[in-house]
Scaffold this motif. Sequence first.
Motif, PDB file in Angstrom:
ATOM      1  N   THR A  52      64.460  28.850  52.670  1.00 26.94           N
ATOM      2  CA  THR A  52      64.530  28.830  51.206  1.00 26.94           C
ATOM      3  C   THR A  52      64.918  30.195  50.648  1.00 26.94           C
ATOM      4  O   THR A  52      65.101  30.346  49.448  1.00 26.94           O
ATOM      5  N   GLY A  53      65.008  31.207  51.493  1.00 29.01           N
ATOM      6  CA  GLY A  53      65.308  32.561  51.015  1.00 29.01           C
ATOM      7  C   GLY A  53      64.079  33.293  50.538  1.00 29.01           C
ATOM      8  O   GLY A  53      64.139  34.447  50.132  1.00 29.01           O
ATOM      9  N   VAL A  54      62.933  32.619  50.553  1.00 27.40           N
ATOM     10  CA  VAL A  54      61.672  33.247  50.141  1.00 27.40           C
ATOM     11  C   VAL A  54      60.899  33.596  51.404  1.00 27.40           C
ATOM     12  O   VAL A  54      60.813  32.790  52.325  1.00 27.40           O
ATOM     13  N   SER A  55      60.349  34.803  51.427  1.00 29.94           N
ATOM     14  CA  SER A  55      59.558  35.210  52.578  1.00 29.94           C
ATOM     15  C   SER A  55      58.083  34.940  52.259  1.00 29.94           C
ATOM     16  O   SER A  55      57.574  35.424  51.249  1.00 29.94           O
ATOM     17  N   GLY A  62      48.136  57.611  47.273  1.00 31.58           N
ATOM     18  CA  GLY A  62      48.104  56.441  46.386  1.00 31.58           C
ATOM     19  C   GLY A  62      49.353  55.571  46.479  1.00 31.58           C
ATOM     20  O   GLY A  62      49.483  54.608  45.723  1.00 31.58           O
ATOM     21  N   HIS A  63      50.289  55.887  47.373  1.00 35.51           N
ATOM     22  CA  HIS A  63      51.536  55.106  47.462  1.00 35.51           C
ATOM     23  C   HIS A  63      51.705  54.407  48.814  1.00 35.51           C
ATOM     24  O   HIS A  63      52.818  54.059  49.209  1.00 35.51           O
ATOM     25  N   THR A  64      50.599  54.231  49.531  1.00 35.23           N
ATOM     26  CA  THR A  64      50.667  53.637  50.869  1.00 35.23           C
ATOM     27  C   THR A  64      51.167  52.183  50.827  1.00 35.23           C
ATOM     28  O   THR A  64      52.003  51.785  51.633  1.00 35.23           O
ATOM     29  N   ALA A  65      50.667  51.401  49.873  1.00 37.62           N
ATOM     30  CA  ALA A  65      51.059  49.978  49.812  1.00 37.62           C
ATOM     31  C   ALA A  65      52.557  49.840  49.558  1.00 37.62           C
ATOM     32  O   ALA A  65      53.223  48.991  50.168  1.00 37.62           O
ATOM     33  N   GLU A  66      53.089  50.688  48.671  1.00 34.52           N
ATOM     34  CA  GLU A  66      54.547  50.654  48.401  1.00 34.52           C
ATOM     35  C   GLU A  66      55.330  50.897  49.691  1.00 34.52           C
ATOM     36  O   GLU A  66      56.316  50.226  49.969  1.00 34.52           O
ATOM     37  N   ARG A  67      54.856  51.908  50.460  1.00 30.47           N
ATOM     38  CA  ARG A  67      55.568  52.229  51.701  1.00 30.47           C
ATOM     39  C   ARG A  67      55.525  51.034  52.663  1.00 30.47           C
ATOM     40  O   ARG A  67      56.520  50.692  53.299  1.00 30.47           O
ATOM     41  N   ILE A  68      54.368  50.394  52.751  1.00 32.02           N
ATOM     42  CA  ILE A  68      54.226  49.253  53.671  1.00 32.02           C
ATOM     43  C   ILE A  68      55.154  48.114  53.251  1.00 32.02           C
ATOM     44  O   ILE A  68      55.893  47.559  54.078  1.00 32.02           O
ATOM     45  N   VAL A  69      55.128  47.772  51.968  1.00 31.98           N
ATOM     46  CA  VAL A  69      55.960  46.651  51.498  1.00 31.98           C
ATOM     47  C   VAL A  69      57.440  47.007  51.666  1.00 31.98           C
ATOM     48  O   VAL A  69      58.252  46.155  52.048  1.00 31.98           O
ATOM     49  N   GLY A  70      57.786  48.268  51.454  1.00 28.74           N
ATOM     50  CA  GLY A  70      59.179  48.706  51.673  1.00 28.74           C
ATOM     51  C   GLY A  70      59.610  48.492  53.116  1.00 28.74           C
ATOM     52  O   GLY A  70      60.685  47.949  53.388  1.00 28.74           O
ATOM     53  N   ILE A  71      58.757  48.886  54.043  1.00 29.63           N
ATOM     54  CA  ILE A  71      59.097  48.747  55.471  1.00 29.63           C
ATOM     55  C   ILE A  71      59.195  47.265  55.851  1.00 29.63           C
ATOM     56  O   ILE A  71      60.122  46.838  56.534  1.00 29.63           O
ATOM     57  N   LEU A  72      58.243  46.470  55.373  1.00 28.35           N
ATOM     58  CA  LEU A  72      58.231  45.051  55.755  1.00 28.35           C
ATOM     59  C   LEU A  72      59.403  44.291  55.140  1.00 28.35           C
ATOM     60  O   LEU A  72      59.988  43.415  55.783  1.00 28.35           O
ATOM     61  N   THR A  73      59.764  44.617  53.913  1.00 27.08           N
ATOM     62  CA  THR A  73      60.885  43.889  53.306  1.00 27.08           C
ATOM     63  C   THR A  73      62.208  44.338  53.919  1.00 27.08           C
ATOM     64  O   THR A  73      63.127  43.534  54.065  1.00 27.08           O
ATOM     65  N   ALA A  74      62.307  45.601  54.309  1.00 25.20           N
ATOM     66  CA  ALA A  74      63.528  46.053  54.987  1.00 25.20           C
ATOM     67  C   ALA A  74      63.651  45.341  56.337  1.00 25.20           C
ATOM     68  O   ALA A  74      64.748  44.930  56.735  1.00 25.20           O
ATOM     69  N   ALA A  75      62.527  45.168  57.014  1.00 25.76           N
ATOM     70  CA  ALA A  75      62.544  44.458  58.300  1.00 25.76           C
ATOM     71  C   ALA A  75      62.962  43.007  58.070  1.00 25.76           C
ATOM     72  O   ALA A  75      63.675  42.414  58.881  1.00 25.76           O
ATOM     73  N   THR A  76      62.536  42.428  56.943  1.00 22.33           N
ATOM     74  CA  THR A  76      62.896  41.055  56.586  1.00 22.33           C
ATOM     75  C   THR A  76      64.406  40.914  56.538  1.00 22.33           C
ATOM     76  O   THR A  76      64.982  39.943  57.033  1.00 22.33           O
ATOM     77  N   ALA A  77      65.041  41.918  55.949  1.00 22.41           N
ATOM     78  CA  ALA A  77      66.487  41.836  55.758  1.00 22.41           C
ATOM     79  C   ALA A  77      67.234  41.819  57.087  1.00 22.41           C
ATOM     80  O   ALA A  77      68.309  41.256  57.197  1.00 22.41           O
ATOM     81  N   THR A  78      66.631  42.468  58.109  1.00 22.89           N
ATOM     82  CA  THR A  78      67.347  42.573  59.386  1.00 22.89           C
ATOM     83  C   THR A  78      66.857  41.566  60.416  1.00 22.89           C
ATOM     84  O   THR A  78      67.469  41.413  61.458  1.00 22.89           O
ATOM     85  N   ALA A  79      65.728  40.890  60.131  1.00 25.76           N
ATOM     86  CA  ALA A  79      65.151  39.982  61.147  1.00 25.76           C
ATOM     87  C   ALA A  79      65.947  38.693  61.258  1.00 25.76           C
ATOM     88  O   ALA A  79      66.604  38.284  60.328  1.00 25.76           O
TER      89      ALA A  79
END
Length: 389
Positions: free
Chosen positions: A5-8, A372-389
């Motif tokens: 569906t294009g939704v993760s 205070g920006h740890t969650a942003e970093r995590i979501v950034g890494i996971l969504t970038a991985a989404t794009a390449t998986a």
Amino acid sequence: MVNETGVSKWILVAAARPNFMKIAPLMRAIANHNEKGNGPVRPLLVHTGQHYDANMSDAFFRDLNLPEPDVHLGIGSGTHGEQTGRVIIEFEKILLRETPDLVIVVGDVNSTMACALAAVKLHIPVAHVEAGLRSFDRTMPEEINRIVTDAVSDYLFTPSPDGDEHLLREGIPREKIHLVGDIMVDSLLASLEIAKERPTLDRLGLKGRPYALVTLHRPANVDDKRSFTRILRGLTGVAEKIPVIFPVHPRTRKQVGAFGLESHFIFHKEERPLPRFPKSVLQAYQPFGYLDFLNLMAHAAVVLTDSGGIQEETTVLGVPCVTLRDTTERPITLTEGTNVLVHDDPDRIVAEVDRVLSGRRRKSRCPAIWDGHTAERIVGILTAATATA
Ligand code: UD1
């Protein structure tokens, strides 16, 4: 990691009190990611129900603005085998029904390990937030949970460089490891100002006076009568000098009764100021919610604890921390922060508090990436991985 569906679809697991402040910033970071119009992520919040009392769970959902869980497994308490087994059985059913693209687990409680195991067996990628921590004490249930969860996870998000070193030494490939900082600090920094505005100190009659704040719940300390008694001897020594505020964990409350230790405590049924705090007894309260506890911690002269997270939070707040254990999986709080280990030694407990009260405080600083920006970093890494998986 994107379905047709294009939704993760990501399942986030919350289970016990120390998980909720780690999940809240992730939920916010996912919402921000979606608002920016990036490839949508659909978060599904699963509460295993490992903690279920209102003041161990609901209060935290309220204080942290967490949405109602999408799924509540209602697992409750039990032996390690019972609790872990029930979570695996029930969580597997959710995985089979929802077929998520990713499961995110946090911390080191039994549900963390159980959900990671259930997911990996179904070939669903697992992200572990707060990976790599080691106390090197395998009698701690959390140490086993950490080792197993890290061994089966695909994305390992570490709070400090020692975490990376431990994982590399255990043979985890470097590309799975991401040093992102301490996610609890995201919640702490986001909540500190509103927490400080709360009338907690007035309600307890503590405004303008020094006090010690205590938490104690580790099985090694409270299930063992000798250790528990030695710690209480130290704490009542502290209570000769300043009020000792002690919100009592349900496990600890049970053990106070089992060992007949009630005479060390005044049990406050509700929060109302006492005209004076009687000396040499501990002021026991029900567990506080996140914001009241943060307020109490921020204003304490000293915090005495066997919690892991509180060692980190006091370091960020610059409040002296005396840890009632002989090991820590958070050594950066000793080398850079305000923390010192005294185990259950009554004389050292009193001596460390004396040192703090006499103004001889250790130099400390907040570790650099606890920003205070740890969650942003995590979501950034996971969504970038989404794009390449
Ligand atoms: C659990 C975690 C520990 C974490 C702690 C934070 C594991 C192995 N331990 O320990 O890492 O630091 O949470 O609080 O996962 N109880 C209640 N109400 C509740 C929850 C528990 O009354 O809402 C009582 C029950 O009698 C239960 C006991 O507390 O048997 C212990 O609870 P449990 O979840 O097994 O372990 P914790 O000591 O809370």
